[in-house]
Design an enzyme around this catalytic site. Structure first.
Site, PDB file in Angstrom:
ATOM      1  N   ASP A 550       2.366  -7.295   0.825  1.00  0.00           N
ATOM      2  CA  ASP A 550       2.776  -6.870  -0.506  1.00  0.00           C
ATOM      3  C   ASP A 550       4.285  -7.102  -0.616  1.00  0.00           C
ATOM      4  O   ASP A 550       4.963  -7.301   0.393  1.00  0.00           O
ATOM      5  CB  ASP A 550       2.420  -5.391  -0.678  1.00  0.00           C
ATOM      6  N   ASP A1014       2.120  -0.852   0.909  1.00  0.00           N
ATOM      7  CA  ASP A1014       2.564   0.539   0.826  1.00  0.00           C
ATOM      8  C   ASP A1014       1.885   1.339  -0.269  1.00  0.00           C
ATOM      9  O   ASP A1014       2.070   2.549  -0.352  1.00  0.00           O
ATOM     10  CB  ASP A1014       4.076   0.588   0.574  1.00  0.00           C
ATOM     11  N   ASP A1018      -2.926  -1.726  -2.455  1.00  0.00           N
ATOM     12  CA  ASP A1018      -3.011  -2.566  -1.260  1.00  0.00           C
ATOM     13  C   ASP A1018      -4.159  -2.158  -0.342  1.00  0.00           C
ATOM     14  O   ASP A1018      -4.374  -2.792   0.692  1.00  0.00           O
ATOM     15  CB  ASP A1018      -1.696  -2.496  -0.469  1.00  0.00           C
TER      16      ASP A1018
END
Length: 1296
Positions: A550, A1014, A1018
């Site tokens: 990410d 995070d 995700d």
């Protein structure tokens, strides 16, 4: 996911609709002459969205574009939006609906698209993808069904009815569960059967159970019946003890939780009652800092406006405060001390903690309830004296308990390979048993005539007693051969190492301890240590080839700072406009007006400050005012006032008290925007359920909040409907540029009096957005418009109906928002900076040198993602960028084909498109050598000349293209192109598209994948990858809770993989091979012995020696070495990342090493048996003395074998290695000292003989000589990178 009470209920005065009609000219608030108090229209409008990040935190996913709404029906065009719904990381389906933006003439004909979605886990998101306005031809592929919008309460098949303050009626009719919770697995009665059932899911346990059962049969009793059960019982008991202890702790925790007390309304008074006795329908009172005992709908709070603050850290890990609201209808009744009664109709219990759909009937009124009106079990009440609520879900039906499920378990790649080798060992076992059985059959046939005189194979008893002539232990040649086969399985059972499972668990536990305690992976900023949340895949960290990351919060800090603003087509915030002089002037001009001090100071642009303070009514001044008013009002941020005294340091007449203010919000983006508005004089200072108060340059402006449409990943925007004190109604909107520009009013180029075309605000803003994105800023577009009385009335009616719907409420609210989110006036755009974390560029470069490809999957704009990619050195200036932005399936196919043709990328001719592809570890450039090509199924041909290197490729692709590509038919094309590139950057991707990209590599290659993120968006990617890593960041802990490992910073990934990953893979790989060798050499020694004992499956070793060999004698050194051994120091591994490629090449564990180990085992077993056999051939030594000699010798042999391979000797390694030899000798002495054992006193006779000691030395030397020679020659002539690095360490060429 928002709702509100009916805007103008019976308890509120309904103004004449004409009074709602705003003036035709934009509202000028410069004079603030309209600031006067008005009655607040209560509405519960603040839902907590899973993400309020408006531009691009990855929940932005793919762009959504809505059509521009015009006054004329001829200009109206539908915009079709495809909704992707992910039930899990492995399943997906597409559902569609239409977001209609009807014209004024056709608004009464609006029909509502239906969308049938099942309940989904809160860790997964609904993500939208869109087709641009010019792509509407694609809509023919999408089916759409509509139904008239009406009250859907009747369509709810089985709503839950909660009678407020009447638990008897509530529970007697529906028999809801009590509030007692149980997280334990077992009870005293069910522990033994249930635990054994779970343990025997391991096939190896069933194998050893069968062995133990066979040994209980009289014809097959090779070992003592009790002794044969010992290994299995030992393993079962150890595991059962561990499980029992863990469950006892759960029982203790449950008991403590269930016996907590809360105030419950009983007979008109609040009395203490244990949590476990609370029932649905009861009214409960919670005090400050107390935990919520069950899911409750708020009825009243200590704040007369009905607001309450809660902390959900125990539920979703987020520490920031969230707001919940009690309806004004119920608040007034509770404060007036009336009898509390009513009916709540709500949805059935489900796992979604981010939504709640219900209606409430109270005192003749009916109003909707949403997520903002419910507080969930496990949350804590903060900054609020008390709240009163009615229980709707209790005990196991609460959302917290429904979500208390573990992440899907993963199994390491090496363990799957180990099972493959275990199958080979099973083949060896079968062959050995077949040889013994065949030999037994042939021997019996040969000795058929002498069976009556042989001691163990007599057909009948020959005695003078009554047993004379009775059959002896003989069952015929066929049965004897079969029994011999089964007996051989019992004797050779440890060929399949049962102790290996326990050993691997202990080793992984020890490895995890040292990873957790690694001070180099401690993040002082968040005070978080490294976490090992899964103990099954430690060794996989040493074989990662693809990392899917990410961006926001993973590569960046997710701490937003307001940097740039585009207002009315003019850009502000550049460094040229921000100087010390201008800053001081701006501060002096605004100091007397702004009395609020923020935690972080924001540098204001002097030119923009000057514009805001002009006493002019020109459009630019009004646009700037509405721009910052939108930033301050269009959000769900909660202001928390704090008192602080501060004196100005510039002029003496400016000394005054300055109030401090903090903002609590679920999105760092929103907090940054609200703080920016405050810095320019628009400070949000109060928020209640019905109004907000903004301090505009010292004067308070109270705005009634009439409705709020929260941000969602389909619309990608957020809007709020507010009423000004003068009665004007406006809708303020902010959102992603892809979703905002399509709903703006038509704009023509402005023409000055001289007839010259000046500029177009939309075009100017778009150019500013591109500029901001290229600087790596996160962008957002701001717009607003006035609502006419008719528009407001229709929206209000639709909003009320949608808010009270019990089915498809979110979808209907989304379509209701489309009524007002059109024909907007563009105000400007914002640019927010999200700085890179420390060490990110260096980490990415090290990972690249280690042969690991890093792909970034983000929801940000393409320009923003590319800019961040350049700053973190993911992209380099010399890279050739391939951009794929397709608008249709055909266009995507063409773009992929053109790119493959241009750069010479060709896929292999493969009959099965699902064939696993094996690639070389390092493939930085498109040219690959013949050697690399031979190991690769997907062959990449680039460069016209052999050996020619061209610029590395970088693929940039957007989520809209992935919608068409991930429909399987284009996946091979994308795969071929992607693996040819050094970097892949995916922009505007939905959460499940992230999982789809991971699956693209995982399903088509044997390469190990790692996903790191995070946020909750995700989670699907983390669970799909072989290894999932969560970042303890600003987005809560959903990613951490779904991950296998968790850390505080992205830079720790370098040490995790290059150091701990390398160590763990090297250790576990050697551990498995050594365990195979250790057991096989023991079994094959017994096999040679049986060949010389007429295939009788008799053993020279005692039962206890056989059982203790792998459980006690040789297990401890293996565990210690598996935890502590290091082939290289951490400094060397970090300085030379290419050493990590040893894991890619599987240097520590592969089929070649397995077969070499087996050949070495064969040799050592022959030496073990035949040297004592020939030395003592002519002696009178008995069978048990030979057994004692073999027992000691085999332990010495395997221990010295282990010592030859230990790379790092420390004190505990010495103690474990040599201590195991001492322990073996002590146990042998003890066993030989027990008179009832057949080997009684044999060891005492043997130790007196020099031949005994010389035999041990001779066996050890001859058995290990080939291994020593092979290792020496190999290291001298064909050293590996690891061996070279180790030699350099020893010679101190590199630092230790």
């Amino acid at each position: 996911m928002t709702s509100s009470r009916p805007l103008l209920s019976s308890s509120s005065c309904n103004p004449d609709p004409s009074s709602v009609e705003p003036p035709h000219q934009p509202l000028n608030t410069g004079s603030l002459s309209f600031l006067r108090p008005r009655a607040s229209f209560s509405s519960s409008i603040y839902d907590d969205a899973q993400s309020n990040s408006l531009d691009a935190k990855d929940s932005d996913t793919v762009s959504v574009e809505d059509t521009v709404c015009y006054k004329k029906p001829l200009d109206y065009t539908d915009s079709v939006v495809t909704l992707e719904r992910f039930q899990s990381a492995e399943s997906q389906f597409f559902q569609s609906f239409q977001l209609e933006c009807p014209t004024k003439e056709t608004r009464h004909m609006v029909s509502w698209g239906s969308m049938e979605l099942q309940e989904y886990p809160p860790t997964l998101e609904i993500s939208g993808t869109s087709v641009l306005q010019e792509r509407v031809s694609k809509s023919q592929r999408i089916r759409h069904k509509s139904l008239q919008f009406e009250d859907n309460l009747s369509s709810e098949e089985n709503p839950r009815l909660i009678y407020v303050n009447d638990p008897r009626k509530t529970n007697d009719k529906y028999e809801f569960t009590g509030n007692e919770v149980r997280t334990s697995k077992y009870t005293v009665i069910t522990f033994l059967p249930k635990n054994l059932f779970i343990q025997f899911h391991r096939v190896a346990y069933l194998y050893f159970l069968a062995i133990a059962a066979l040994n209980q049969l009289p014809p097959l009793a090779v070992f003592g019946r009790t002794v044969s059960l010992f290994p299995l019982l030992f393993v079962l008991c150890v595991t059962a003890f561990k499980d029992g202890y863990e469950d006892w702790r759960r029982h203790r925790s449950d008991q403590k939780e269930n016996n907590r007390e809360a105030l419950v309304l009983q007979s008109g008074q609040f009395r203490l009652k244990k949590w476990k006795k609370i029932r649905a329908g009861e009214v409960v009172k919670i005090g400050a800092n107390e935990s919520i005992p069950s899911d409750m709908v708020l009825l009243a709070t200590s704040d007369p406006s009905g607001i309450a603050y809660i902390q959900t850290i125990n539920l979703d890990g987020e520490s920031n405060l969230k707001t919940r609201y009690a309806r004004q209808e119920t608040v007034s009744i509770v404060f007036e001390d009336h009898t509390i009664s009513g009916l709540v109709k709500c949805e059935q219990p489900n796992r979604n903690i981010y939504e709640f759909t219900a209606n409430m009937e109270f005192n003749g009124q009916r109003f909707p309830l949403s997520q903002s009106n419910i507080i969930l079990r496990g949350c804590q009440l903060k900054n609020t004296e008390w709240v009163i609520g009615v229980v709707v879900y209790a005990g196991q039906e609460t959302k917290a308990m429904l979500n208390s499920t573990a992440s899907p378990s993963k199994r390491s790649r090496l363990e799957s390979y180990m099972n493959r080798e275990t199958l080979w060992l099973s083949v060896f076992l079968f062959v050995m048993c077949a040889v013994v059985a065949l030999g037994m059959g042939l021997w019996l046939e040969q000795e058929r005539d002498q069976l009556d005189t042989l001691p163990y194979y007599r057909k009948r008893y020959i005695t003078n007693g009554r047993d004379n002539g009775r059959k002896y232990k003989y069952y015929g040649i066929a049965m004897e051969t079969f029994f011999s086969f089964l007996s051989s399985i019992i004797v050779f059972q440890i060929m399949i190492p049962i102790s290996l499972y326990i050993t691997m668990e202990l080793v992984r536990l020890g490895q995890s301890y040292f990873m957790i305690e690694d001070k180099h992976m401690y993040d002082s900023g968040s005070d978080s240590r490294f976490q090992c949340r899964s103990l099954n895949i430690n060794e996989d960290l040493g074989q990662i080839r693809y990392i899917f990351s990410d961006k926001t919060g993973t590569l960046t800090e997710n701490k937003m700072e307001f940097r740039r603003a585009s207002v009315y087509g003019k850009s502000y915030g550049s460094s040229s406009n921000i100087t010390d002089d201008s800053l001081s002037e701006a501060s002096i001009s605004g100091a007397a007006e702004r009395r609020w001090k923020l935690k972080s100071e924001i540098i204001a642009d002097s030119e923009l400050v000057e514009l805001l303070h002009k006493d002019l009514d020109e459009d630019e001044r009004v646009a700037a005012h509405e721009f910052f008013l939108t930033l301050a009002a269009c959000n769900t941020v909660i202001p928390i006032l704090r008192q602080s005294s501060c004196s100005s340091n510039t002029t003496s007449d400016l000394h005054e008290n300055v109030g401090g203010i903090d903002y609590q919000g679920e999105s760092p983006d929103e907090q940054a925007l609200v703080a920016a508005a405050s810095a320019y004089g628009y400070t949000l200072i109060e928020r209640t359920s019905g109004h907000i108060v903004i301090d505009v340059n010292g004067e308070k402006l109270r705005l009634d909040v009439l409705g709020l449409h929260e941000f969602d990943s389909v619309r990608k925007r957020m809007s709020v409907v507010i009423r000004f004190p003068n009665g004007a109604v406006k809708v303020l909107v902010k959102g992603a540029d892809t979703s905002m520009f399509s709903i703006l009013a038509k704009q023509t180029d402005e023409i000055d009096p001289g007839g010259n075309i000046t500029f177009n605000i939309k075009n100017a803003t778009q150019s500013h957005l591109i500029e901001y994105s290229s600087e790596g800023l996160r962008t957002l577009v701001v717009a607003a418009r006035d609502l006419t009385a008719a528009e407001f009335e229709e929206w209000q009616h639709r909003y009320e109906d949608a808010s009270t719907s019990l089915t498809e409420r979110s979808m209907k609210l989304r379509q209701t928002a489309a009524l007002i989110e059109c024909n907007l006036n563009l105000l400007g755009a914002t640019g927010i900076e999200d700085k890179l974390q420390d060490g990110v560029p260096e980490t990415i470069e090290s990972l690249r040198q280690a042969g690991i490809k890093v792909w970034v999957l983000t929801g940000d704009k393409q320009e923003t993602a590319i800019s961040i990619g350049l700053s973190c050195k993911l992209l380099t200036p010399d890279m050739q960028q391939i951009v794929v932005n397709g608008n249709s399936e055909d266009e995507c196919r063409r773009l992929l084909a053109d790119a493959k043709s241009k750069y010479g990328v060709k896929s292999a001719k493969c009959m099965n498109k699902d064939l696993k592809h094996k690639k070389n570890a390092e493939n930085d450039y498109l040219h690959i050598t013949d050697e690399m090509r031979s190991s690769s199924v997907s062959q990449l041909h680039a460069g016209k000349a052999v050996g020619m290197k061209i610029a590395p490729l970088a693929l940039v692709i957007d989520g809209n293209s992935l919608v068409y590509i991930l429909e399987k038919d284009l996946e091979p094309e994308l795969f071929d192109l992607a693996i040819a590139c050094k970097v892949v950057l995916c922009c505007r991707v939905a959460p499940l598209q992230k999982a789809g990209i991971v699956d693209l590599i995982k399903s088509r290659t044997d390469d190990m994948t790692l996903a790191i993120g995070d946020g909750a968006n995700d989670v699907s990617m983390i669970q799909m990858a072989d290894v999932g890593v969560g970042i303890c960041g600003q987005e809560g802990r959903q990613a951490v809770m779904a991950s296998d490992f968790a850390m505080g910073q992205f830079r720790f990934l370098k040490r995790l993989l290059l150091v701990h990953g390398h160590w763990n893979y090297q250790r576990v790989g050697y551990l498995v091979l050594y365990n195979f060798y250790r057991n096989a050499v023991f079994v094959m020694m017994l096999f040679w012995y049986i060949l010389y004992t007429a295939f009788s499956t008799t053993s020279a070793l005692t039962d206890w020696s056989s059982m203790l060999y792998s459980v006690l004698y040789t297990s401890v050194p293996t565990i210690v070495v598996g935890i502590l051994d290091k082939d290289l120091s951490h400094k060397t591994l970090l300085q030379h990342p290419k050493l990590y490629e040893a894991g890619h090449r599987q240097e520590s564990y592969n089929m070649f090493l397995f077969w070499m180990t087996m050949f070495d085992t064969l040799w050592q077993s022959l030496v073990l048996f035949y040297i004592p056999f020939f030395i003592y051939k002519e002696s009178s030594i008995d069978i048990w003395s030979m057994g004692s000699l073999w027992t000691i010798t085999v332990v010495v042999l395997v221990t010295i074998h282990l010592a030859m391979d230990i790379q790092r000797w420390v004190l505990i390694t010495h103690v474990a290695t040599w201590g195991s030899l001492v322990l073996t000798c002590v146990c042998m002495v003890i066993l030989d000292s027990i008179p009832i054992f057949p080997n009684y006193w044999t060891i005492y006779h043997l130790v007196k003989s020099a031949t005994y000691w010389l035999t041990i030395l001779l066996i050890t030397a001859i058995a290990l000589l080939p291994r020593f020679l092979f290792k020496s020659i190999h290291q001298f002539y064909c050293p590996s990178d690891i061996q070279i690095a180790r030699e350099a360490e020893i010679l101190r060429k590199w630092p230790e």
